[in-house]
Design an enzyme around this catalytic site. Structure first.
Site, mmCIF file in Angstrom:
data_model
loop_
_atom_site.group_PDB
_atom_site.id
_atom_site.type_symbol
_atom_site.label_atom_id
_atom_site.label_comp_id
_atom_site.label_asym_id
_atom_site.label_seq_id
_atom_site.Cartn_x
_atom_site.Cartn_y
_atom_site.Cartn_z
ATOM 1 N N ASP A 1 0.961 -1.471 0.071
ATOM 2 C CA ASP A 1 -0.137 0.013 0.042
ATOM 3 C C ASP A 1 0.782 1.228 0.013
ATOM 4 O OD1 ASP A 1 -2.462 1.520 0.346
ATOM 5 O OD2 ASP A 1 -1.918 1.796 2.539
ATOM 6 N N ASP B 1 -0.462 5.115 1.023
ATOM 7 C CA ASP B 1 -0.682 6.003 2.052
ATOM 8 C C ASP B 1 -0.790 5.596 3.372
ATOM 9 O OD1 ASP B 1 -1.307 8.641 0.336
ATOM 10 O OD2 ASP B 1 -2.771 6.902 -0.626
#
Length: 223
Positions: free
Chosen positions: A12, A14
């Site tokens: 991922d 953020d």
């Protein structure tokens, strides 16, 4: 010796590689205020991990406004985020370290994020990590963002690897749910304690805590 089942590490972005969540909250608070919706940091945290167009649509259902449109508010938030990421986005601890460990373990590397592609590219450029990843995939063109598994399934498809051969690194509960729905192994690095992260295969306090032995154990565990 049998080859490890795990063949790819999917990160991922953020809140995991880049400390962008405070920037997202700032951008959302600024632009929702222009349509009369005054959010707190805590309220913004409730939608962490969701795609920004879904966040704006959700807020519009909560507090309908006229002009500007949902699409326009979404675009303004994204524009603001691109600027913030280019100017000040700090790296999260251990991101480059974890990427290096996965590469040394022979795993192919990808990013799968709910953010629009131009935000992902801006953040990775800021971190100096873009060239480390073979593939970068955004959920912006998928019918649904996380917690739907679409972006992870798309990433596996483009890598040509079975979902069950992928290891996901996530910081949000929505991302963890998406990874497990895709039938992928998942290492969670949550910002705060939450019993629901027990769904993960492993929970770490930060990516700095990942070491070769822990990663090797994870690879062996899913044979």
């Amino acid at each position: 010796m049998l080859a490890p089942v795990l063949r790819a590490a999917i990160f991922d972005l953020d809140g995991l590689l880049v400390d962008s969540e405070p920037l997202w909250r700032r951008a959302e608070i600024e632009h929702f205020a222009t349509v009369g919706l005054h959010l707190t940091d805590a309220e913004c945290e409730e939608t962490t991990g969701l795609r920004i167009d879904e966040v704006v649509a959700f807020r519009h259902r909560q507090h309908p406004w006229g002009a500007p449109s949902v699409a326009e508010i979404t675009s303004r938030i994204v524009d603001r985020m691109v600027s913030l990421l280019r100017e000040e986005a700090p790296a999260k601890p251990g991101g480059a370290h974890a990427v290096d460990l996965c590469a040394r373990a022979g795993l192919r590397l990808a990013v799968a994020s709910s953010s629009p592609l131009r935000l992902i590219e801006a953040a990775l450029a800021r971190l100096g990590l873009r060239e480390r990843f073979e593939l970068v995939v955004s959920a912006e063109r998928e019918p649904y963002g996380k917690p739907h598994p679409a972006v992870f399934l798309r990433t596996a498809e483009q890598l040509g690897i079975a979902p069950t051969s992928c290891l996901v690194f996530e910081d949000s509960l929505n991302g963890l749910v998406a990874a497990k729905a895709a039938r992928m192994a998942c290492i969670a690095v949550p910002e705060r304690t939450d019993a629901r992260f027990a769904l993960a295969d492993l929970v770490l306090p930060s990516l700095d805590a990942l070491d070769a032995r822990t990663l090797g154990t994870m690879i062996e565990r899913v044979r």
